[in-house]
Design a protein around this motif. Sequence first.
Motif, PDB file in Angstrom:
ATOM      1  N   UNK A  58       0.838  -1.201   0.000  1.00  0.00           N
ATOM      2  CA  UNK A  58       0.000   0.000   0.000  1.00  0.00           C
ATOM      3  C   UNK A  58       0.870   1.246   0.000  1.00  0.00           C
ATOM      4  N   UNK A  59       2.043   1.168   0.627  1.00  0.00           N
ATOM      5  CA  UNK A  59       2.969   2.294   0.612  1.00  0.00           C
ATOM      6  C   UNK A  59       3.464   2.552  -0.802  1.00  0.00           C
ATOM      7  N   UNK A  60       3.769   1.483  -1.525  1.00  0.00           N
ATOM      8  CA  UNK A  60       4.200   1.623  -2.916  1.00  0.00           C
ATOM      9  C   UNK A  60       3.083   2.205  -3.763  1.00  0.00           C
ATOM     10  N   UNK A  61       1.862   1.745  -3.526  1.00  0.00           N
ATOM     11  CA  UNK A  61       0.720   2.261  -4.273  1.00  0.00           C
ATOM     12  C   UNK A  61       0.494   3.736  -3.979  1.00  0.00           C
ATOM     13  N   UNK A  62       0.626   4.131  -2.703  1.00  0.00           N
ATOM     14  CA  UNK A  62       0.428   5.540  -2.358  1.00  0.00           C
ATOM     15  C   UNK A  62       1.547   6.397  -2.941  1.00  0.00           C
ATOM     16  N   UNK A  63       2.771   5.853  -2.975  1.00  0.00           N
ATOM     17  CA  UNK A  63       3.864   6.596  -3.609  1.00  0.00           C
ATOM     18  C   UNK A  63       3.611   6.754  -5.108  1.00  0.00           C
ATOM     19  N   UNK A  64       3.086   5.716  -5.728  1.00  0.00           N
ATOM     20  CA  UNK A  64       2.770   5.785  -7.158  1.00  0.00           C
ATOM     21  C   UNK A  64       1.678   6.833  -7.405  1.00  0.00           C
ATOM     22  N   UNK A  65       0.641   6.814  -6.583  1.00  0.00           N
ATOM     23  CA  UNK A  65      -0.433   7.805  -6.737  1.00  0.00           C
ATOM     24  C   UNK A  65       0.094   9.216  -6.506  1.00  0.00           C
ATOM     25  N   UNK A  66       0.956   9.367  -5.510  1.00  0.00           N
ATOM     26  CA  UNK A  66       1.557  10.681  -5.261  1.00  0.00           C
ATOM     27  C   UNK A  66       2.363  11.132  -6.465  1.00  0.00           C
ATOM     28  N   UNK A  67       3.158  10.228  -7.028  1.00  0.00           N
ATOM     29  CA  UNK A  67       3.981  10.557  -8.186  1.00  0.00           C
ATOM     30  C   UNK A  67       3.117  10.955  -9.385  1.00  0.00           C
ATOM     31  N   UNK A  68       2.057  10.196  -9.645  1.00  0.00           N
ATOM     32  CA  UNK A  68       1.163  10.508 -10.767  1.00  0.00           C
ATOM     33  C   UNK A  68       0.481  11.854 -10.531  1.00  0.00           C
ATOM     34  N   UNK A  69       0.016  12.088  -9.306  1.00  0.00           N
ATOM     35  CA  UNK A  69      -0.625  13.364  -8.989  1.00  0.00           C
ATOM     36  C   UNK A  69       0.367  14.500  -9.137  1.00  0.00           C
ATOM     37  N   UNK A  70       1.585  14.288  -8.698  1.00  0.00           N
ATOM     38  CA  UNK A  70       2.618  15.314  -8.809  1.00  0.00           C
ATOM     39  C   UNK A  70       2.906  15.645 -10.269  1.00  0.00           C
ATOM     40  N   UNK A  71       3.034  14.638 -11.115  1.00  0.00           N
ATOM     41  CA  UNK A  71       3.293  14.853 -12.539  1.00  0.00           C
ATOM     42  C   UNK A  71       2.122  15.590 -13.190  1.00  0.00           C
ATOM     43  N   UNK A  72       0.893  15.179 -12.871  1.00  0.00           N
ATOM     44  CA  UNK A  72      -0.276  15.870 -13.425  1.00  0.00           C
ATOM     45  C   UNK A  72      -0.329  17.326 -12.981  1.00  0.00           C
ATOM     46  N   UNK A  73      -0.021  17.571 -11.714  1.00  0.00           N
ATOM     47  CA  UNK A  73      -0.013  18.939 -11.203  1.00  0.00           C
ATOM     48  C   UNK A  73       1.040  19.774 -11.918  1.00  0.00           C
ATOM     49  N   UNK A  74       2.218  19.214 -12.107  1.00  0.00           N
ATOM     50  CA  UNK A  74       3.268  19.939 -12.828  1.00  0.00           C
ATOM     51  C   UNK A  74       2.858  20.233 -14.265  1.00  0.00           C
ATOM     52  N   UNK A  75       2.212  19.281 -14.917  1.00  0.00           N
ATOM     53  CA  UNK A  75       1.785  19.467 -16.295  1.00  0.00           C
ATOM     54  C   UNK A  75       0.742  20.578 -16.389  1.00  0.00           C
ATOM     55  N   UNK A  76      -0.239  20.548 -15.496  1.00  0.00           N
ATOM     56  CA  UNK A  76      -1.280  21.584 -15.510  1.00  0.00           C
ATOM     57  C   UNK A  76      -0.669  22.943 -15.190  1.00  0.00           C
ATOM     58  N   UNK A  77       0.236  22.985 -14.233  1.00  0.00           N
ATOM     59  CA  UNK A  77       0.886  24.251 -13.880  1.00  0.00           C
ATOM     60  C   UNK A  77       1.697  24.792 -15.050  1.00  0.00           C
ATOM     61  N   UNK A  78       2.415  23.918 -15.723  1.00  0.00           N
ATOM     62  CA  UNK A  78       3.195  24.343 -16.886  1.00  0.00           C
ATOM     63  C   UNK A  78       2.286  24.893 -17.980  1.00  0.00           C
ATOM     64  N   UNK A  79       1.153  24.239 -18.210  1.00  0.00           N
ATOM     65  CA  UNK A  79       0.207  24.720 -19.217  1.00  0.00           C
ATOM     66  C   UNK A  79      -0.336  26.085 -18.830  1.00  0.00           C
ATOM     67  N   UNK A  80      -0.694  26.264 -17.562  1.00  0.00           N
ATOM     68  CA  UNK A  80      -1.225  27.555 -17.120  1.00  0.00           C
ATOM     69  C   UNK A  80      -0.182  28.663 -17.224  1.00  0.00           C
ATOM     70  N   UNK A  81       1.049  28.365 -16.829  1.00  0.00           N
ATOM     71  CA  UNK A  81       2.111  29.370 -16.923  1.00  0.00           C
ATOM     72  C   UNK A  81       2.380  29.738 -18.379  1.00  0.00           C
ATOM     73  N   UNK A  82       2.378  28.745 -19.244  1.00  0.00           N
ATOM     74  CA  UNK A  82       2.576  29.021 -20.671  1.00  0.00           C
ATOM     75  C   UNK A  82       1.456  29.906 -21.216  1.00  0.00           C
ATOM     76  N   UNK A  83       0.229  29.627 -20.798  1.00  0.00           N
ATOM     77  CA  UNK A  83      -0.907  30.426 -21.243  1.00  0.00           C
ATOM     78  C   UNK A  83      -0.790  31.863 -20.741  1.00  0.00           C
TER      79      UNK A  83
END
Length: 130
Positions: A58-83
């Motif tokens: 479950x720790x590995x799964x939560x780390x994976x979810x955190x990583x995916x959420x972090x990547x998605x957040x960075x992608x959305x932030x990059x898109x907003x900053x570019x806009x």
Amino acid sequence: MERPSLEFNLPDTHEEGKLYVVDSLNNLNKLNVCPAESQRSLDEEENSGGTGESTAGSNTRSQYLFFVTFILTLTVTLALVSFVIFLIFQTRNEVDQLSSRLLSEKKNIEELKKLNNIILKHLNQSRIKE
């Protein structure tokens, strides 16, 4: 207090049977070694479906979810900053165009004022002559 020996002479069975017997013996050993913890661990194992799912999984799964959420957040932030940067450049271009129009209109107004003054002088001079 003497513990009973857990060594048995196992008959020749299939591999799955051997694993089942060894697993059962391990569970008995856990009950003898730590009876307070054993019921809790057995209950957790039964609740998890016996798949061996532990806190590490479950720790590995939560780390994976955190990583995916972090990547998605960075992608959305990059898109907003570019806009936002795109909007800043567009606004700057519009302001530059507006300022150049205002300068050209100011020049036109100055020329019109000069022409108006010339016309007024000419009219004043023509009235005086009449």
